[in-house]
Structures are given as structure tokens and as C-alpha cells.
Scaffold this active site. Structure first.
Site, PDB file in Angstrom:
ATOM      1  N   GLN A  77       0.476  -1.255   0.052  1.00 52.96           N
ATOM      2  CA  GLN A  77       0.005   0.034   0.240  1.00 52.96           C
ATOM      3  C   GLN A  77       0.614   0.996  -0.046  1.00 52.96           C
ATOM      4  O   GLN A  77       0.333   2.565  -0.471  1.00 52.96           O
ATOM      5  CB  GLN A  77      -0.775   0.371   1.666  1.00 52.96           C
ATOM      6  CG  GLN A  77      -1.372   1.183   1.448  1.00 52.96           C
ATOM      7  CD  GLN A  77      -3.054   0.707   2.269  1.00 52.96           C
ATOM      8  OE1 GLN A  77      -3.761   1.902   2.607  1.00 52.96           O
ATOM      9  NE2 GLN A  77      -2.523   0.856   3.320  1.00 52.96           N
TER      10      GLN A  77
ATOM     11  N   THR B 179       1.809  -7.119   8.282  1.00 58.03           N
ATOM     12  CA  THR B 179       0.991  -6.554   8.826  1.00 58.03           C
ATOM     13  C   THR B 179      -0.622  -7.073   9.522  1.00 58.03           C
ATOM     14  O   THR B 179      -1.366  -6.205   9.731  1.00 58.03           O
ATOM     15  CB  THR B 179       0.853  -4.845   7.657  1.00 58.03           C
ATOM     16  OG1 THR B 179      -0.394  -6.151   6.299  1.00 58.03           O
ATOM     17  CG2 THR B 179       1.062  -4.038   7.421  1.00 58.03           C
TER      18      THR B 179
ATOM     19  N   THR C 155       4.335   1.859  13.780  1.00 61.78           N
ATOM     20  CA  THR C 155       3.117   2.254  13.708  1.00 61.78           C
ATOM     21  C   THR C 155       2.373   2.801  15.648  1.00 61.78           C
ATOM     22  O   THR C 155       3.763   3.005  16.147  1.00 61.78           O
ATOM     23  CB  THR C 155       2.744   0.870  14.284  1.00 61.78           C
ATOM     24  OG1 THR C 155       1.131   0.802  14.023  1.00 61.78           O
ATOM     25  CG2 THR C 155       3.318   0.105  14.731  1.00 61.78           C
ATOM     26  N   ASP C 156       1.219   3.209  15.535  1.00 62.59           N
ATOM     27  CA  ASP C 156       1.259   3.628  16.342  1.00 62.59           C
ATOM     28  C   ASP C 156       0.114   2.252  17.697  1.00 62.59           C
ATOM     29  O   ASP C 156       0.260   2.756  18.700  1.00 62.59           O
ATOM     30  CB  ASP C 156      -0.678   3.903  16.307  1.00 62.59           C
ATOM     31  CG  ASP C 156      -1.598   2.948  16.043  1.00 62.59           C
ATOM     32  OD1 ASP C 156      -1.049   2.705  15.007  1.00 62.59           O
ATOM     33  OD2 ASP C 156      -2.758   3.125  15.921  1.00 62.59           O
TER      34      ASP C 156
ATOM     35  N   TYR D 258       1.755  -8.262  17.184  1.00 59.03           N
ATOM     36  CA  TYR D 258       2.058  -7.420  15.896  1.00 59.03           C
ATOM     37  C   TYR D 258       2.874  -5.475  16.320  1.00 59.03           C
ATOM     38  O   TYR D 258       4.043  -5.674  15.838  1.00 59.03           O
ATOM     39  CB  TYR D 258       0.837  -7.245  14.983  1.00 59.03           C
ATOM     40  CG  TYR D 258       1.001  -4.756  14.508  1.00 59.03           C
ATOM     41  CD1 TYR D 258       1.689  -5.846  13.365  1.00 59.03           C
ATOM     42  CD2 TYR D 258       0.634  -3.909  14.115  1.00 59.03           C
ATOM     43  CE1 TYR D 258       2.509  -4.710  12.283  1.00 59.03           C
ATOM     44  CE2 TYR D 258       0.781  -3.275  13.845  1.00 59.03           C
ATOM     45  CZ  TYR D 258       1.186  -3.370  12.554  1.00 59.03           C
ATOM     46  OH  TYR D 258       2.009  -2.430  11.433  1.00 59.03           O
TER      47      TYR D 258
ATOM     48  N   LYS E 224       7.012  -4.294  15.783  1.00 59.62           N
ATOM     49  CA  LYS E 224       7.447  -3.508  14.856  1.00 59.62           C
ATOM     50  C   LYS E 224       8.030  -2.818  16.063  1.00 59.62           C
ATOM     51  O   LYS E 224       9.232  -1.834  15.708  1.00 59.62           O
ATOM     52  CB  LYS E 224       6.033  -2.135  15.492  1.00 59.62           C
ATOM     53  CG  LYS E 224       5.241  -2.934  13.679  1.00 59.62           C
ATOM     54  CD  LYS E 224       5.631  -2.954  12.243  1.00 59.62           C
ATOM     55  CE  LYS E 224       6.132  -0.986  12.476  1.00 59.62           C
ATOM     56  NZ  LYS E 224       6.600  -1.697   9.966  1.00 59.62           N
TER      57      LYS E 224
END
Length: 287
Positions: free
Chosen positions: A11, A62, A101-102, A131, A135
Site C-alpha cells: 500500500q 501487517t 505504528t501507533d 504485532y 514493530k
């Protein structure tokens, strides 16, 4: 300057390809099938042949729920593979641009009360799922490598390529008259076009370190869905529900808003309101 994009078929990677094509910059985009960054020797061999001056890493695992069942695979891609890239960049004295990522933050309701503008870049991390842990492992690998890096955290990533929440909502609405969407998880979307444009500005200005890059605002997934259907002119009955109605393998943070105060102080950076970001994305999708 020769740029290498890893994960170029994803993406975010495809957004970078389109953007750099318009900039007429020399770059190479490699999908994960052509470069296995989890393989240390293969990574060094390919990178040594290509000799990039800058690496933009868009490769990532992801699948948030699936990571609970295969945490080692998530760590391979999001952790060890990032270490391979970071070590190469440190040895060759070149810059690594990486996206996180948040989900590296705990996202507690207490944090939501104490941090009305969201998590700052230096706030302590403490992910609540596999996840997020994978990260965070990548972030730590970059810092430990000693390489020159630009680490950009995004949240609720959406764009014209790949799978995301906006596309999922529009697809579900094609054959349903009503939908339930969670209304107790707060955050804000990052739109790939704006992410790439502002990331390039950071690169151009030779910025280093960690930055949060999202659109502006604070919403729930229900708020997001409501605006998607409103802007798309879709008539559907939308019901706000608690997360308990959609049990998932991976725990989701109740609060994942990222503070963008730091990045807004950078000259040339232009964040957009989330409604405007959605409008631009729907226009690209021709909705």
C-alpha cells in the site's frame, strides 16, 4: 541520489513509486518477492549490487490478528529484517527511512485522559499485542544500529492502493443495508499520499529521528465510517457498538492518537484534516 524502496508492491510502497515517478528521481522499487530482507546474506548481496544512497523501507508484516498465532514470523519481518537493513545502512553510512505504528503504545483509557493531543514521539512504548511488539523490535534495531535514520510512525493507514478500512467499508456497503462499527477506539487516519509527500519533505530537509505523521483530528472507527458513507453518498444504517461485539485474537488499543506537534514545526510540512484526506482519497478511487 539513488533510492531503494523495499516492499514496493504494498500500500505505502506503491504510493512512493507513483510519487517518485513524478519527481523524476532515480529509484529502484523491489517487492518482497525480489528481495527477502529477512535473509541477512541475501540482503547484503542485493544491496551491495544496487548501491543505494537512501533506503525507504515499506516492507512490513501487517496481519495484526494473525501475528498472535505466528509471532516469530511477525518478528522476522518487522524486527530482524529491519535490523538487516539498519546494519547495512550503518556500515555504508547511508540513511534509512522506516515506517512504524501507533501500536507500539499501550493505548489505555488512562493515557487518553492524560494525553488529549495524543502520544508524543518520546512517550514510553508498551505494546499490547504481538504485532505491536514486532514493530517495536524494528524500532529498537534501528536505534541500536547507529545508522542515520528517519523513523515515521503512522496510524490507521489508508490510500488508493492495497487493503484498508475505507475500501473495506465501501465494499461491505455494496451488499449490506446495515453495519456495526466500533465506537470506543480513538485515533486518527494517516493517508498514504499525505504521508509520502511529508516524508519526502523530511528527507529533503535531512531530518533525523522519530516523527509522528497522521492527519489532524481525533475520531473513532464509527466516526470514520460515518464520514466515508456521507462523502461517498452511500445510504446505510450504521450502528455504533463497543469493541466487545467484535472479539479479536489481538487486543486493540482503546486509544492510539499520535501527537503531530513535533512535525508541524518543520517548515514545508503540511498536514491535512482527516475529512479532507478522506475526500482526496475518495476522489482518487473515483467514488
Amino acid at each position: 541520489m539513488r533510492i531503494l524502496i523495499t516492499g514496493g508492491s504494498g500500500q505505502l510502497g506503491r504510493e512512493w513509486v507513483g510519487y517518485l515517478n513524478r519527481k523524476e528521481v532515480e529509484f529502484i522499487s523491489l517487492p518482497s518477492a525480489d528481495l527477502d530482507i529477512t535473509d541477512h546474506d541475501d540482503t547484503n548481496r542485493v544491496l551491495s549490487n544496487l548501491r543505494p544512497d537512501l533506503i525507504i523501507n515499506c516492507a512490513a508484516y501487517t496481519k495484526v490478528d494473525q501475528a498472535e498465532a505466528e509471532p516469530e514470523k511477525a518478528h522476522q519481518v518487522n524486527g530482524e529484517a529491519v535490523r538487516n537493513l539498519a546494519d547495512y545502512c550503518a556500515n555504508k553510512n547511508i540513511k534509512l527511512v522506516h515506517f512504524s505504528t501507533d501500536y507500539v503504545f499501550p493505548g489505555t483509557e488512562e493515557d487518553m485522559q492524560e494525553l488529549p493531543h495524543g502520544y508524543t514521539e518520546d512517550h514510553p512504548t508498551n505494546p499490547v499485542n504481538a504485532y505491536g511488539e514486532s514493530k517495536l523490535a524494528g524500532e529498537k534495531a534501528i536505534r541500536e544500529s547507529g545508522c542515520d535514520f528517519l523513523l515515521i510512525r503512522v496510524s490507521w493507514l489508508c490510500g488508493k492502493y492495497g487493503s484498508n478500512f475505507v475500501k473495506t467499508m465501501l465494499k461491505l456497503a455494496e451488499d449490506r443495508d446495515e453495519l456495526k462499527v466500533v465506537n470506543d477506539q480513538f485515533g486518527c487516519p494517516s493517508f498514504t499520499k499525505n504521508v509520502v509527500e511529508n516524508s519526502w519533505e523530511l528527507i529533503d530537509q535531512k531530518e533525523t529521528g522519530i516523527f509522528h505523521l497522521t492527519s489532524t483530528g481525533k475520531i473513532t472507527w464509527y466516526d470514520f465510517a460515518s464520514e466515508i458513507f456521507k462523502q461517498a453518498g452511500v445510504r446505510i444504517n450504521l450502528e455504533p457498538v463497543d469493541s466487545s461485539e467484535f472479539p479479536t485474537k489481538a487486543k486493540r488499543p482503546a486509544f492510539s492518537l499520535l501527537s503531530t506537534e513535533k512535525i508541524t514545526n518543520i517548515s514545508g510540512v503540511s498536514l491535512i484534516e482527516w475529512e479532507e484526506g478522506l475526500k482526496l482519497m475518495l476522489a482518487e478511487l473515483k467514488v
